[in-house]
Motif scaffolding. Structure first.
Motif, mmCIF file in Angstrom:
data_model
loop_
_atom_site.group_PDB
_atom_site.id
_atom_site.type_symbol
_atom_site.label_atom_id
_atom_site.label_comp_id
_atom_site.label_asym_id
_atom_site.label_seq_id
_atom_site.Cartn_x
_atom_site.Cartn_y
_atom_site.Cartn_z
ATOM 1 N N ASN A 186 20.836 0.527 -0.783
ATOM 2 C CA ASN A 186 20.838 1.856 -1.378
ATOM 3 C C ASN A 186 19.587 2.578 -0.900
ATOM 4 O O ASN A 186 18.821 2.037 -0.098
ATOM 5 N N LYS A 187 19.359 3.788 -1.357
ATOM 6 C CA LYS A 187 18.217 4.558 -0.854
ATOM 7 C C LYS A 187 16.870 3.991 -1.289
ATOM 8 O O LYS A 187 15.843 4.325 -0.723
ATOM 9 N N GLU A 188 16.875 3.093 -2.272
ATOM 10 C CA GLU A 188 15.625 2.512 -2.766
ATOM 11 C C GLU A 188 15.311 1.149 -2.164
ATOM 12 O O GLU A 188 14.207 0.659 -2.303
ATOM 13 N N GLY A 189 16.280 0.510 -1.540
ATOM 14 C CA GLY A 189 16.009 -0.793 -0.951
ATOM 15 C C GLY A 189 17.243 -1.663 -0.861
ATOM 16 O O GLY A 189 18.360 -1.201 -1.059
#
Length: 71
Positions: A21-24
């Motif tokens: 995802n965009k966070e990791g």
């Protein structure tokens, strides 16, 4: 200080793609990795995890089925 820690990744049982995802792409608990993958459209079929490119809806069985593994 640097120390080794255990983390979890969701990985497609068909193609090996890692769920990101965009966070990791690592989680501190296995259940969090699974929950995030399911939220992002992945499916669990017969106790295996599949990315959106590796499963399809089968109207004959009324549910999802894995696509054949690409060579």
């Amino acid at each position: 200080m640097i120390r080794k820690v255990e983390m979890y990744q969701a990985e497609c049982d068909n193609c090996g793609k890692t769920c990101m995802n965009k966070e990791g792409f690592v989680w501190s608990e296995e259940r969090l990795a699974i929950e995030d993958a399911l939220y992002m459209g992945w499916q669990i079929i017969d106790d295996k995890l599949y990315c959106p490119n590796c499963f399809e809806y089968d109207y004959k069985i009324g549910g999802y089925k894995p696509k054949k593994k690409s060579v």
